[in-house]
Enzyme design. Structure first.
Site, PDB file in Angstrom:
ATOM      1  N   HIS A   1     -19.216  -0.801 -19.506  1.00 21.18           N
ATOM      2  CA  HIS A   1     -18.644  -0.110 -18.226  1.00 21.18           C
ATOM      3  C   HIS A   1     -17.919   1.041 -18.929  1.00 21.18           C
ATOM      4  O   HIS A   1     -16.752   1.158 -19.252  1.00 21.18           O
ATOM      5  CB  HIS A   1     -17.641  -0.927 -17.552  1.00 21.18           C
ATOM      6  CG  HIS A   1     -18.264  -2.036 -16.832  1.00 21.18           C
ATOM      7  ND1 HIS A   1     -18.538  -1.755 -15.283  1.00 21.18           N
ATOM      8  CD2 HIS A   1     -18.538  -3.320 -16.908  1.00 21.18           C
ATOM      9  CE1 HIS A   1     -19.156  -3.029 -14.989  1.00 21.18           C
ATOM     10  NE2 HIS A   1     -19.363  -4.026 -15.998  1.00 21.18           N
TER      11      HIS A   1
ATOM     12  N   CYS B   1     -24.263  -1.572 -16.227  1.00 23.96           N
ATOM     13  CA  CYS B   1     -24.259  -3.029 -16.211  1.00 23.96           C
ATOM     14  C   CYS B   1     -25.251  -3.475 -15.252  1.00 23.96           C
ATOM     15  O   CYS B   1     -26.413  -3.366 -15.839  1.00 23.96           O
ATOM     16  CB  CYS B   1     -22.803  -3.621 -15.910  1.00 23.96           C
ATOM     17  SG  CYS B   1     -22.481  -5.243 -15.940  1.00 23.96           S
TER      18      CYS B   1
ATOM     19  N   LYS C   1      15.943   2.583   8.974  1.00 18.96           N
ATOM     20  CA  LYS C   1      16.209   1.320   9.052  1.00 18.96           C
ATOM     21  C   LYS C   1      15.374   0.218   8.216  1.00 18.96           C
ATOM     22  O   LYS C   1      15.622  -0.674   7.631  1.00 18.96           O
ATOM     23  CB  LYS C   1      16.276   0.729  10.349  1.00 18.96           C
ATOM     24  CG  LYS C   1      17.247  -0.434  10.736  1.00 18.96           C
ATOM     25  CD  LYS C   1      18.675  -0.465  10.316  1.00 18.96           C
ATOM     26  CE  LYS C   1      19.375   0.390  11.206  1.00 18.96           C
ATOM     27  NZ  LYS C   1      20.703   0.494  10.920  1.00 18.96           N
TER      28      LYS C   1
ATOM     29  N   ARG D   1     -22.837 -11.325 -18.071  1.00 23.88           N
ATOM     30  CA  ARG D   1     -23.187 -12.617 -18.615  1.00 23.88           C
ATOM     31  C   ARG D   1     -24.474 -12.423 -18.858  1.00 23.88           C
ATOM     32  O   ARG D   1     -24.864 -12.911 -19.980  1.00 23.88           O
ATOM     33  CB  ARG D   1     -22.849 -13.540 -17.546  1.00 23.88           C
ATOM     34  CG  ARG D   1     -23.296 -15.043 -17.942  1.00 23.88           C
ATOM     35  CD  ARG D   1     -23.144 -16.159 -16.958  1.00 23.88           C
ATOM     36  NE  ARG D   1     -21.450 -16.564 -17.088  1.00 23.88           N
ATOM     37  CZ  ARG D   1     -20.760 -15.892 -15.637  1.00 23.88           C
ATOM     38  NH1 ARG D   1     -21.386 -15.472 -14.526  1.00 23.88           N
ATOM     39  NH2 ARG D   1     -19.643 -16.142 -15.832  1.00 23.88           N
TER      40      ARG D   1
ATOM     41  N   TYR E   1     -14.364  -7.294  -1.964  1.00 25.73           N
ATOM     42  CA  TYR E   1     -13.941  -6.823  -0.756  1.00 25.73           C
ATOM     43  C   TYR E   1     -12.376  -7.344  -0.774  1.00 25.73           C
ATOM     44  O   TYR E   1     -11.698  -6.786  -0.015  1.00 25.73           O
ATOM     45  CB  TYR E   1     -14.677  -7.590   0.315  1.00 25.73           C
ATOM     46  CG  TYR E   1     -16.083  -6.911   0.486  1.00 25.73           C
ATOM     47  CD1 TYR E   1     -16.237  -5.645   0.812  1.00 25.73           C
ATOM     48  CD2 TYR E   1     -17.355  -7.794   0.236  1.00 25.73           C
ATOM     49  CE1 TYR E   1     -17.378  -5.106   0.853  1.00 25.73           C
ATOM     50  CE2 TYR E   1     -18.451  -7.265   0.372  1.00 25.73           C
ATOM     51  CZ  TYR E   1     -18.532  -6.098   0.727  1.00 25.73           C
ATOM     52  OH  TYR E   1     -19.903  -5.417   0.947  1.00 25.73           O
TER      53      TYR E   1
ATOM     54  N   GLU F   1     -16.892   3.462 -17.543  1.00 23.16           N
ATOM     55  CA  GLU F   1     -15.788   4.289 -16.517  1.00 23.16           C
ATOM     56  C   GLU F   1     -14.476   3.898 -16.854  1.00 23.16           C
ATOM     57  O   GLU F   1     -13.410   4.461 -16.622  1.00 23.16           O
ATOM     58  CB  GLU F   1     -16.077   3.676 -15.113  1.00 23.16           C
ATOM     59  CG  GLU F   1     -16.051   2.393 -15.099  1.00 23.16           C
ATOM     60  CD  GLU F   1     -17.227   1.495 -14.969  1.00 23.16           C
ATOM     61  OE1 GLU F   1     -17.356   0.349 -14.427  1.00 23.16           O
ATOM     62  OE2 GLU F   1     -18.155   1.890 -15.971  1.00 23.16           O
TER      63      GLU F   1
ATOM     64  N   ILE G   1       0.776   4.096  -8.157  1.00 24.15           N
ATOM     65  CA  ILE G   1       0.645   5.405  -8.544  1.00 24.15           C
ATOM     66  C   ILE G   1       2.233   5.894  -9.034  1.00 24.15           C
ATOM     67  O   ILE G   1       2.303   6.771  -9.734  1.00 24.15           O
ATOM     68  CB  ILE G   1       0.211   6.214  -7.353  1.00 24.15           C
ATOM     69  CG1 ILE G   1      -1.386   5.839  -6.955  1.00 24.15           C
ATOM     70  CG2 ILE G   1       0.209   7.854  -7.671  1.00 24.15           C
ATOM     71  CD1 ILE G   1      -2.388   6.189  -8.065  1.00 24.15           C
TER      72      ILE G   1
ATOM     73  N   GLY H   1       0.677  -1.246   0.098  1.00 25.65           N
ATOM     74  CA  GLY H   1       0.052  -0.130   0.012  1.00 25.65           C
ATOM     75  C   GLY H   1       0.895   1.382   0.150  1.00 25.65           C
ATOM     76  O   GLY H   1       0.244   2.258   0.458  1.00 25.65           O
TER      77      GLY H   1
ATOM     78  N   GLY I   1     -26.637  -2.072 -12.915  1.00 29.41           N
ATOM     79  CA  GLY I   1     -27.250  -0.694 -12.734  1.00 29.41           C
ATOM     80  C   GLY I   1     -28.445  -0.738 -14.095  1.00 29.41           C
ATOM     81  O   GLY I   1     -29.755  -0.234 -13.508  1.00 29.41           O
ATOM     82  N   MET I   2     -28.234  -1.199 -15.137  1.00 26.88           N
ATOM     83  CA  MET I   2     -29.009  -0.857 -16.067  1.00 26.88           C
ATOM     84  C   MET I   2     -29.971  -1.764 -15.893  1.00 26.88           C
ATOM     85  O   MET I   2     -31.185  -1.796 -16.290  1.00 26.88           O
ATOM     86  CB  MET I   2     -28.346  -1.247 -17.526  1.00 26.88           C
ATOM     87  CG  MET I   2     -29.261  -1.553 -18.543  1.00 26.88           C
ATOM     88  SD  MET I   2     -28.471  -2.088 -20.347  1.00 26.88           S
ATOM     89  CE  MET I   2     -29.816  -3.002 -20.870  1.00 26.88           C
TER      90      MET I   2
END
Length: 541
Positions: free
Chosen positions: A511, A385, A190, A466, A54, A513, A19, A14, A387-388
């Site tokens: 998608h 997706c 260190k 799908r 997740y 995005e 980036i 992390g 959401g549609m």
């Protein structure tokens, strides 16, 4: 000859390797170089496609249909180059390929070993991305941290690449943590020293060390790390944690360049490149900082506990906000908490509602309640997706009058599956790699919100799903006022639906995005945020 840069991380995960790699790609591109990027992931899954959001955040999809790590989204957004199936490799995919070759007899009876067979597979993958993109520079991020058992074959393969192409054509960048101890009020080097020592023990000497820190470092820290880690003084570069990372994400290349990051990289690789032209990027960052407005968007999803599950969606909304001079305040709403009874309370005060992709039946009724509330209250709605599909189910139930309308994914025994497998599809399939993946064309109907946003009638967008709109319900939906605004060129598949008489009520099966860029927002997100902005200013008046 193609140059190869490897980015590794030490101490903890992390630290922002992705980036850092993406920022370097932007800086080198600003010097006129052609850049390709890839991510090597040590996990044993073949790809992240079947992993829980997740666990892993979103699954990013390339133009050619590869399901990849979310870091590839950062690469594409920063570098503005379409990546491909050679841009993400996992341990699972390596062993899958090696074992298949062994079964086919391609190793001619040899004992199959990590060296050379596994490392050769990794090296072939690294070389392929350069060959297929004709890149001047290939940036390869190695996942995990130095010392992880899983990462060792990838580090060894990188060492061999460096040996094969020559040290003058390869570079190792090591991103490491410099913690600040408040008890003694000092930074500690260190952990970095031990991390570099571990890397050196694997035969790799980092050329550049990026120091991740929360506060600016004193000069003595750079001197000490340069001395103890055997690197040049100007090859030790500070990377201070940006305040409010999501709001200041695109400042990272400029911050790193203040330490002459790309100049050092070009010098170490012997690259005779132009001076960086960051004028457009700098102007964009300044515009981001000066936004006077704020719109409130409700993201109603099932994985909102981990915001990275919707990383590209959130970024695409922010990109539109940059263009419209407005901050995007995302309200992360767990769809399991939304009902018909409380939708007015939970969703009140929002300027727009977005329902992104997902799989499985959990939280679906809450999404349907959110779509119903947006439709009835004339709030800008964007369904992506899943959401549609939610918008279609909601419209079928509450406008068309099919009370038990549902999806074959959620209710296999339902009589009215308005979303389902299409003829020729089967549910007797493995889950991995069987979705409709990658770029597919779409033809847009004239006079629609879709045409208004895109400004053209033919588009291509990336898919990952799908189930499809069930064509048996086309006529009923159209008769009830739902516009089927986008189709596959052969007319078999419905790709987009909308309520054309609204400022913005659109659902897309793909998608969008994944194709949004900070300096080139996606036209649908621009239309959605623009409608939300108009609602916000109208409410303010």
């Amino acid at each position: 000859m193609t140059k190869y840069i490897f980015v590794t991380g030490g101490v903890v995960s992390g630290l922002g390797k992705g980036i850092t790699a993406a920022s370097l790609g932007r800086l080198l591109k600003s010097r006129g170089l052609k850049v390709a990027a890839q991510k090597l992931d040590p996990y044993i899954n073949v790809d992240p496609g079947t992993m829980s959001p997740y666990q892993h955040g979103e699954v990013y999809v390339t133009e050619d249909g590869a399901e990849t790590d979310l870091d590839l989204g950062h690469y594409e957004r920063f570098i503005d180059e379409d990546l491909n199936k050679y841009s993400n490799l996992t341990t699972g995919k390596v062993y899958w390929n090696v074992l298949n070759k062994e079964r086919r007899g391609e190793y001619l009876g040899s004992t199959v070993q990590v060296i050379p067979h596994v490392t050769n597979e990794i090296k072939e993958f690294v070389y392929n991305v350069g060959k297929h993109s004709d890149a001047d520079v290939v940036i390869t991020e190695i996942g995990g941290t130095i010392g992880d058992i899983e990462s060792q074959p990838f580090i060894e393969a990188a060492r061999q690449v460096s040996l094969e192409v020559g040290r003058e054509n390869s570079l190792f960048i090591h991103v490491t943590l410099v913690p600040y101890l408040h008890g003694s009020e000092e930074h500690k080097t260190k952990p970095t020293q031990h991390s570099v020592k571990e890397l050196q023990g694997m035969g790799v000497n980092p050329n550049i060390i990026i120091l991740r820190c929360d506060e600016p470092l004193e000069p003595s820290i750079f001197d000490k790390i340069a001395l103890f880690c055997n690197v040049k003084r100007d090859c030790v570069i500070e990377n201070v944690t940006l305040p409010n990372l999501y709001e200041n994400l695109y400042e990272a290349p400029l911050m790193l360049e203040r330490s002459n990051f790309s100049s050092v990289v070009c010098r170490e690789l012997g690259l005779d490149a132009n001076s960086p032209d960051l004028s457009d990027w700098t102007a964009m960052v300044e515009r981001i900082k000066a936004r006077p407005y704020t719109v409130h968007i409700g993201l109603v999803g099932k994985y909102v506990a981990l915001h990275d599950a919707y990383l590209s969606v959130a970024e695409a909304m922010r990109h539109a906000g940059y263009s419209l001079n407005t901050h995007i305040k995302i309200h992360w709403i767990d769809s399991e908490t939304v009902t018909d009874g409380n939708a007015g309370e939970v969703l009140s005060g929002l300027d727009g509602i977005i329902v992104p992709g997902g799989f499985g039946s959990r939280g679906i009724e809450g999404m349907i309640a959110a779509a119903k509330y947006a439709r009835e209250q004339k709030i800008p709605y964007f369904g992506i997706c899943l959401g549609m599909q939610i918008a279609v189910i909601e419209y079928a139930r509450h406008v068309v009058g099919i009370a038990d309308a549902d999806s074959g994914e959620f209710a296999p025994d339902c009589k009215h599956k308005v979303i389902d497998f299409m003829p020729g599809q089967s549910d007797e399939i493995d889950k991995g790699g069987t979705l409709r993946l990658g770029a597919y064309p779409c033809v847009i109907a004239e006079g629609t919100t879709m045409e208004r946003c895109y400004g053209k009638r033919e588009i291509s967008e990336r898919h990952r799903h799908r189930y499809e709109f069930n064509n048996d319900y086309r006529d009923a939906m159209k008769a009830a006022g739902l516009t089927l605004s986008g189709e596959s060129p052969d007319g078999r598949l419905i790709e987009t639906v909308e309520l054309t008489d609204r400022d913005f009520f659109v659902g897309v099966q793909y998608h969008p995005e994944f194709k949004s860029r900070p300096n080139k927002p996606h036209p649908l997100f621009l239309g959605f945020i623009g409608a939300a902005f108009d609602r916000m200013t109208g409410r303010a008046k």
